[in-house]
Design an enzyme around this catalytic site. Structure first.
Site, PDB file in Angstrom:
ATOM      1  N   GLU A 125      -3.629   6.400 -10.665  1.00  0.00           N
ATOM      2  CA  GLU A 125      -4.976   6.881 -10.303  1.00  0.00           C
ATOM      3  C   GLU A 125      -5.866   5.682  -9.981  1.00  0.00           C
ATOM      4  O   GLU A 125      -5.814   4.661 -10.669  1.00  0.00           O
ATOM      5  CB  GLU A 125      -5.603   7.657 -11.467  1.00  0.00           C
ATOM      6  CG  GLU A 125      -7.029   8.128 -11.147  1.00  0.00           C
ATOM      7  CD  GLU A 125      -7.707   8.825 -12.312  1.00  0.00           C
ATOM      8  OE1 GLU A 125      -7.343   9.977 -12.606  1.00  0.00           O
ATOM      9  OE2 GLU A 125      -8.610   8.212 -12.937  1.00  0.00           O
TER      10      GLU A 125
ATOM     11  N   TYR B  20      -5.905  19.372 -21.237  1.00  0.00           N
ATOM     12  CA  TYR B  20      -6.431  18.564 -22.337  1.00  0.00           C
ATOM     13  C   TYR B  20      -5.605  18.757 -23.608  1.00  0.00           C
ATOM     14  O   TYR B  20      -5.836  19.710 -24.360  1.00  0.00           O
ATOM     15  CB  TYR B  20      -7.903  18.934 -22.581  1.00  0.00           C
ATOM     16  CG  TYR B  20      -8.716  18.749 -21.320  1.00  0.00           C
ATOM     17  CD1 TYR B  20      -9.365  17.554 -21.055  1.00  0.00           C
ATOM     18  CD2 TYR B  20      -8.747  19.747 -20.329  1.00  0.00           C
ATOM     19  CE1 TYR B  20     -10.053  17.364 -19.865  1.00  0.00           C
ATOM     20  CE2 TYR B  20      -9.425  19.560 -19.137  1.00  0.00           C
ATOM     21  CZ  TYR B  20     -10.072  18.362 -18.914  1.00  0.00           C
ATOM     22  OH  TYR B  20     -10.741  18.160 -17.728  1.00  0.00           O
TER      23      TYR B  20
HETATM   24  P1  FAD Z   1     -12.258  23.710 -16.257  1.00  0.00           P
HETATM   25  O1  FAD Z   1     -10.827  23.980 -16.070  1.00  0.00           O
HETATM   26  O2  FAD Z   1     -13.238  24.593 -15.578  1.00  0.00           O
HETATM   27  O3  FAD Z   1     -12.548  23.741 -17.840  1.00  0.00           O
HETATM   28  C1  FAD Z   1     -13.802  23.268 -18.341  1.00  0.00           C
HETATM   29  C2  FAD Z   1     -14.153  24.007 -19.622  1.00  0.00           C
HETATM   30  O4  FAD Z   1     -14.419  25.380 -19.328  1.00  0.00           O
HETATM   31  C3  FAD Z   1     -13.025  24.023 -20.657  1.00  0.00           C
HETATM   32  O5  FAD Z   1     -13.633  23.918 -21.929  1.00  0.00           O
HETATM   33  C4  FAD Z   1     -12.369  25.379 -20.474  1.00  0.00           C
HETATM   34  O6  FAD Z   1     -11.761  25.853 -21.670  1.00  0.00           O
HETATM   35  C5  FAD Z   1     -13.571  26.224 -20.086  1.00  0.00           C
HETATM   36  N1  FAD Z   1     -13.222  27.368 -19.215  1.00  0.00           N
HETATM   37  C6  FAD Z   1     -12.395  27.356 -18.156  1.00  0.00           C
HETATM   38  N2  FAD Z   1     -12.326  28.572 -17.596  1.00  0.00           N
HETATM   39  C7  FAD Z   1     -13.146  29.374 -18.316  1.00  0.00           C
HETATM   40  C8  FAD Z   1     -13.519  30.735 -18.244  1.00  0.00           C
HETATM   41  N3  FAD Z   1     -12.997  31.526 -17.293  1.00  0.00           N
HETATM   42  N4  FAD Z   1     -14.406  31.224 -19.160  1.00  0.00           N
HETATM   43  C9  FAD Z   1     -14.918  30.423 -20.126  1.00  0.00           C
HETATM   44  N5  FAD Z   1     -14.604  29.116 -20.245  1.00  0.00           N
HETATM   45  C10 FAD Z   1     -13.719  28.601 -19.359  1.00  0.00           C
HETATM   46  N6  FAD Z   1     -14.237  14.318 -13.247  1.00  0.00           N
HETATM   47  C11 FAD Z   1     -14.830  13.916 -12.095  1.00  0.00           C
HETATM   48  O7  FAD Z   1     -16.069  14.034 -11.964  1.00  0.00           O
HETATM   49  N7  FAD Z   1     -14.120  13.385 -11.058  1.00  0.00           N
HETATM   50  C12 FAD Z   1     -12.767  13.250 -11.134  1.00  0.00           C
HETATM   51  O8  FAD Z   1     -12.144  12.759 -10.192  1.00  0.00           O
HETATM   52  C13 FAD Z   1     -12.085  13.659 -12.329  1.00  0.00           C
HETATM   53  N8  FAD Z   1     -10.749  13.556 -12.440  1.00  0.00           N
HETATM   54  C14 FAD Z   1     -10.117  14.024 -13.574  1.00  0.00           C
HETATM   55  C15 FAD Z   1      -8.718  13.949 -13.660  1.00  0.00           C
HETATM   56  C16 FAD Z   1      -8.059  14.392 -14.803  1.00  0.00           C
HETATM   57  C17 FAD Z   1      -6.540  14.334 -14.868  1.00  0.00           C
HETATM   58  C18 FAD Z   1      -8.804  14.889 -15.911  1.00  0.00           C
HETATM   59  C19 FAD Z   1      -8.100  15.340 -17.169  1.00  0.00           C
HETATM   60  C20 FAD Z   1     -10.192  14.969 -15.826  1.00  0.00           C
HETATM   61  C21 FAD Z   1     -10.872  14.550 -14.662  1.00  0.00           C
HETATM   62  N9  FAD Z   1     -12.267  14.624 -14.538  1.00  0.00           N
HETATM   63  C22 FAD Z   1     -12.888  14.204 -13.384  1.00  0.00           C
HETATM   64  C23 FAD Z   1     -13.081  15.132 -15.651  1.00  0.00           C
HETATM   65  C24 FAD Z   1     -13.335  16.659 -15.549  1.00  0.00           C
HETATM   66  O9  FAD Z   1     -14.139  16.938 -14.428  1.00  0.00           O
HETATM   67  C25 FAD Z   1     -14.024  17.096 -16.843  1.00  0.00           C
HETATM   68  O10 FAD Z   1     -13.149  16.971 -17.922  1.00  0.00           O
HETATM   69  C26 FAD Z   1     -14.662  18.475 -16.824  1.00  0.00           C
HETATM   70  O11 FAD Z   1     -15.478  18.580 -18.001  1.00  0.00           O
HETATM   71  C27 FAD Z   1     -13.692  19.652 -16.849  1.00  0.00           C
HETATM   72  O12 FAD Z   1     -13.048  19.808 -15.672  1.00  0.00           O
HETATM   73  P2  FAD Z   1     -11.852  20.879 -15.523  1.00  0.00           P
HETATM   74  O13 FAD Z   1     -11.468  20.899 -14.125  1.00  0.00           O
HETATM   75  O14 FAD Z   1     -10.824  20.639 -16.553  1.00  0.00           O
HETATM   76  O15 FAD Z   1     -12.681  22.240 -15.890  1.00  0.00           O
END
Ligand code: FAD
Length: 291
Positions: A17, A148
């Site tokens: 990355e 996570y």
């Molecule tokens: P989601 O999958 O939407 O989950 C977020 C939260 O919402 C979780 O607590 C989940 O349990 C909850 N949730 C999901 N669906 C629902 C639902 N239907 N109802 C209620 N709750 C729900 N950030 C950046 O800004 N730029 C990046 O390039 C970036 N790259 C990343 C790469 C990796 C491999 C990882 C692990 C993280 C990265 N992040 C990045 C950080 C990420 O944006 C944050 O961790 C963010 O808080 C969650 O993103 P997510 O896509 O996992 O969200």
């Protein structure tokens, strides 16, 4: 090339990355880092997506440069502060640049003080990453998502987090990449829970080589990652000595990766922090295993 096809080969995969330059920062240093990283023949290089508007355009440009270096690129894309139109624009830019892989992310809530919500943002379009997956899935992009092992910091219980993850995968993800972890047992237990929950896609193990002892406590606090005692001792002993911390951080990450491969994990994703020298030392240590 699509990452799902790369992962299907069943060979050990090490990917990297990088992050693009911040708004108005020069491209040269990032291009240099990418050139050196691509020369190490990772299976792909992912490019993060920044929080502010100007820097976001740089993701497509760096991803395109990754592919010009002969390495498949994975472009990260966050949706929380974007409208549907904005996402459509981003995706068509990626397509025009020949990018076939997108990591579908929600992103974090902008800090109130930063005033970082773009003027055109209509956050209600995408509340969660699953909404972005649903918007993109009709397309032929290879789609990944984040997961996570130690539970997303906003979710009260890992069981709920996994239920949300299942919904996201079922919406059309091809693979997942984990948040960093420093104890492989955390990953193995998590993987078992995902398989029990019916999540069958590849789960790339996210490995962060820690070579700066000063930053690690903050990173762990924000991500909810636990530092095991064995690694805590390394940071306490060598954290103030960059040369020693570099040796120890590379050795720890190498050991983690070898243990993962030894226990049947096929794919590891290294958070390089744009440091080719660190990734290079790890790749030298893995030469035999990867050849
Ligand atoms: P989601 O999958 O939407 O989950 C977020 C939260 O919402 C979780 O607590 C989940 O349990 C909850 N949730 C999901 N669906 C629902 C639902 N239907 N109802 C209620 N709750 C729900 N950030 C950046 O800004 N730029 C990046 O390039 C970036 N790259 C990343 C790469 C990796 C491999 C990882 C692990 C993280 C990265 N992040 C990045 C950080 C990420 O944006 C944050 O961790 C963010 O808080 C969650 O993103 P997510 O896509 O996992 O969200």
């Amino acid at each position: 090339m699509k990452i799902r096809d790369i992962l299907n080969r069943g060979k050990p995969s090490v990917s990297f990355e990088v992050f693009p330059p911040k708004a108005d920062a020069p491209f040269g240093p990032v291009r240099d880092a990418v050139t050196q990283l691509a020369a190490m023949k990772p299976t792909f290089i992912s490019v993060t997506y920044g929080a502010s508007g100007n820097a976001q355009a740089n993701t497509a440009e760096i991803a395109s440069f990754v592919q010009a270096c002969g390495t498949p690129a994975l472009a990260h894309l966050t949706c929380l502060t974007s409208s549907r139109d904005r996402i459509a624009e981003e995706v068509s830019t990626l397509k025009a640049n020949g990018i076939e892989n997108i990591l579908c992310l929600r992103g974090d809530y902008p800090r109130q003080t930063a005033g970082a919500v773009p003027a055109d943002a209509t956050p209600n379009d995408f509340a969660h990453a699953v909404d972005l997956v649903r918007a993109l899935r009709p397309s032929d992009f290879c789609l990944g998502g984040a997961c996570y092992p130690e539970c997303h910091p906003e979710c009260g219980h890992i069981q709920d987090d996994i239920a949300h993850l299942k919904e996201k995968v079922d919406a059309g993800l091809d693979f997942l990449t984990t948040q960093m972890f420093f104890d492989n047992n955390v990953y193995f237990h998590y993987l078992a829970r995902l398989r029990t929950a019916g999540i069958t896609v590849p789960v790339l193990a996210g490995i962060m080589p820690v070579v700066n002892g000063k930053q690690i406590d903050r990173i762990c606090r924000l991500s909810g990652t636990v530092l095991p005692p064995r690694f805590r001792a390394i940071v306490d002993r060598f954290g103030d000595d960059p040369a020693s911390m570099l040796d120890a951080g590379v050795a720890y990450a190498t050991e983690q990766i070898i243990d993962l491969f030894a226990n049947g994990v096929d794919a590891v994703h290294i958070y390089t922090m744009n440091k080719p020298e660190v990734a290079g030392r790890i790749m030298v240590n893995l030469r035999g295993i990867l050849s």
